[in-house]
Enzyme design. Structure first.
Site, mmCIF file in Angstrom:
data_model
loop_
_atom_site.group_PDB
_atom_site.id
_atom_site.type_symbol
_atom_site.label_atom_id
_atom_site.label_comp_id
_atom_site.label_asym_id
_atom_site.label_seq_id
_atom_site.Cartn_x
_atom_site.Cartn_y
_atom_site.Cartn_z
ATOM 1 N N LEU A 1 0.834 -1.204 0.000
ATOM 2 C CA LEU A 1 0.000 0.000 0.000
ATOM 3 C C LEU A 1 0.870 1.256 0.000
ATOM 4 C CD1 LEU A 1 -2.301 -1.601 2.664
ATOM 5 C CD2 LEU A 1 -3.015 -1.071 0.309
ATOM 6 N N PRO A 2 0.290 2.396 -0.408
ATOM 7 C CA PRO A 2 1.122 3.589 -0.599
ATOM 8 C C PRO A 2 1.679 4.206 0.688
ATOM 9 C CG PRO A 2 -0.946 3.770 -1.839
ATOM 10 C CD PRO A 2 -1.081 2.604 -0.910
ATOM 11 N N THR B 1 5.955 0.775 2.361
ATOM 12 C CA THR B 1 6.970 1.558 3.075
ATOM 13 C C THR B 1 6.241 2.601 3.905
ATOM 14 O OG1 THR B 1 8.630 1.240 1.360
ATOM 15 C CG2 THR B 1 8.935 3.113 2.837
ATOM 16 N N LYS C 1 14.622 0.253 5.160
ATOM 17 C CA LYS C 1 14.144 0.808 3.895
ATOM 18 C C LYS C 1 14.253 2.332 3.875
ATOM 19 C CE LYS C 1 11.911 1.427 0.001
ATOM 20 N NZ LYS C 1 10.546 1.015 -0.320
ATOM 21 N N LYS D 1 7.852 11.350 0.200
ATOM 22 C CA LYS D 1 7.194 10.656 1.314
ATOM 23 C C LYS D 1 8.213 9.879 2.153
ATOM 24 C CE LYS D 1 5.931 6.526 1.252
ATOM 25 N NZ LYS D 1 5.466 5.151 1.069
#
Lengths: 331, 331
Positions: free
Chosen positions: B99-100, B130, B205, B279
């Site tokens: 998912l975003p 992430t 990450k 983001k």
């Protein structure tokens, strides 16, 4: 796209050069080998190794340095010691220089008792210092006016690469100048790359070091942050198999113990000092300002290294950015 | 050195989770193969490829996405379409999500009709989004309270790596959770690395992407500056044989024409959007703030990508930093 905009950077003033008669001060001494003698000015951490590699390859060497200890070391290895850069130029027409900053290059070449004062026609001048490209261009113009050839040939690779003749030379000069210089540079390095006209060797070098300075600080920040979550060796392993990898994370990691044999694992001793990185980042900023290039992270990296120097990190390897950013935080 | 300080980051509030009876909605349908069915929520640019790789390896798939087009594509490839994340959880006890942002993970797992509302005991939940490590930890705590296991497993590698099952997964979870998840992740990637407890996959990450964002801007600045002096391919060659080299200079160079087949050579289309990089750099800054880590270049890179998004670069690949910094300069 217009290339070669070095002229934008303006020309700095050159100290008075005194042209004297071409006296070959050492012409009476018997040659040590069949090779033509080479002059070498600047026998510091890098230069002394580079000079020794020329001796090892059979070239009689005529050396000069302001440090008596430095020249003594080379004299013991067989070099002839000259009293000034001018006397080096009088004794040979192939000269290599390896100096700390632009001002030293100006003094050694164009100052009183400088190389230009006793320059022989047809001489080849190879400057491996990392300096302002505009200074390289000015030196080349003076050399040309005296019938000599000047190339800028700054290096990539540290003290160990200098010792082991594994340097990369980035050369700015004419095709003929590059070919002539290459014969000598190959004795001291493994890669000799022609970047373009005089000054482009410097441009390539300061571009590389700008990206290196940014990458090292970026790696230091990233390791510092990531170590709050996992062990540094695991973090480095993950970065190095992912898209964050860079030379600073892979082979010169700034965290003690992650890579063996690099300065971070030896209390940041040896290597490439933060003061020299601050100098190179300053050259990059001057070039960026003159060429109206936006370099936001290069500018920030310059300020961080300048601040590190002000906090006593100048003599430590530039990977000590990790320690500087970490501070005395209790972990 | 204290590790695993994720608790410092605080716990965000979780939306109301509604625990209902464990109805296996799809239990009546015949299995497509001998493999246990897998649930997949989030069929975007990355997720649709990852889901297809599970189908290719013989796993019956039960999928959900808010986009009807996205689920239709998977239905044609043999997947069963569920009406909600809750129904995915009711139909299978092995679920992958991609998912975003954090808010989508909270909704899909803990929202009304979320996975937690029909979660089966013993379920394995693998979230490859992430997001904020603290959100991963909260999801894991709720999952554990319901007798299920949650791991965070964000990926490195772009759309092509997702398509070709060449992703790297950075996994945070218990040893047992990691082992269970690895069996599925290996079907979608080539590297599966256990980083530590839940949240450390996210930490690895966002650390990687912080260094990547810094390196990409640094490479963009450096190429922009150096191109005033020499051709970009020569400059890239010199950087890549020197200490400035990084993934962004070597395999994803931001200057059009230097590397074939990357977004910069295709008008910055495809790849990893600048908005997503902004983001991820925001997540890194949140983690840095919470853990009191100094990240001066990470902070600057975040602001540059945020500004790029504000100037219409959000949908372009993050290597368009080169174009943003260059602007409309006449060359």
């Amino acid at each position: 796209m217009a290339l070669n905009r070095l002229s934008r950077f303006g020309i700095i003033s050159v100290r008075t050069s005194k042209c004297t008669s071409f006296v070959r001060l050492f012409s009476g001494s018997a040659p040590l080998s069949s090779q033509q003698p080479v002059g070498f000015v600047g026998l510091g951490l890098m230069g002394n190794h580079m000079a020794r590699n020329l001796i090892k390859k059979g070239y009689p060497l005529i050396v000069y340095d302001v440090s008596k200890d430095a020249v003594e070391g080379l004299r013991k290895d067989g070099a002839t010691v000259a009293a000034s850069p001018a006397d080096v130029a009088a004794a040979t027409n192939n000269i290599v220089s390896m100096l700390p900053e632009s001002v030293h290059v100006e003094t050694v070449y164009a100052g009183d008792n400088g190389i230009f004062s006793k320059l022989q026609k047809g001489s080849l001048l190879i400057d491996s210092s990392t300096i302002d490209p505009a200074v390289s261009q000015t030196m080349a113009q003076v050399a040309e006016s005296k019938g000599a050839t000047f190339v800028d040939a700054p290096v990539s690779g540290g003290v160990n690469a200098a010792r082991d003749a594994l340097l990369t030379f980035m050369v700015g000069g004419s095709d003929a100048g590059f070919s002539a210089a290459k014969a000598y540079l190959e004795l001291m390095g493994k890669n000799v790359v022609h970047c373009g006209p005089v000054g482009t060797g410097q441009a390539a070098k300061i571009c590389n070091n700008m990206l290196l300075g940014i990458s090292m600080i970026g790696t230091s920040e990233t390791m510092n942050l990531g170590m709050k979550f996992m062990f540094p060796k695991l973090l480095a392993k993950i970065l190095n198999m992912s898209s964050g990898r860079c030379w600073s994370s892979e082979v010169y990691n700034p965290v003690p113990g992650v890579v063996d044999g690099v300065p971070s694992s030896n209390n940041y001793q040896g290597g490439f000092g933060s003061a020299l990185m601050a100098k190179d980042l300053g050259l990059a900023q001057s070039a960026a300002t003159a060429s109206k290039s936006a370099t936001p992270l290069g500018s920030a990296a310059h300020q961080i290294y300048r601040t590190m120097v002000n906090h006593g990190f100048g003599g430590k390897d530039f990977s000590s950015a990790f320690k500087f950013l970490q501070g005395d935080e209790k972990k």
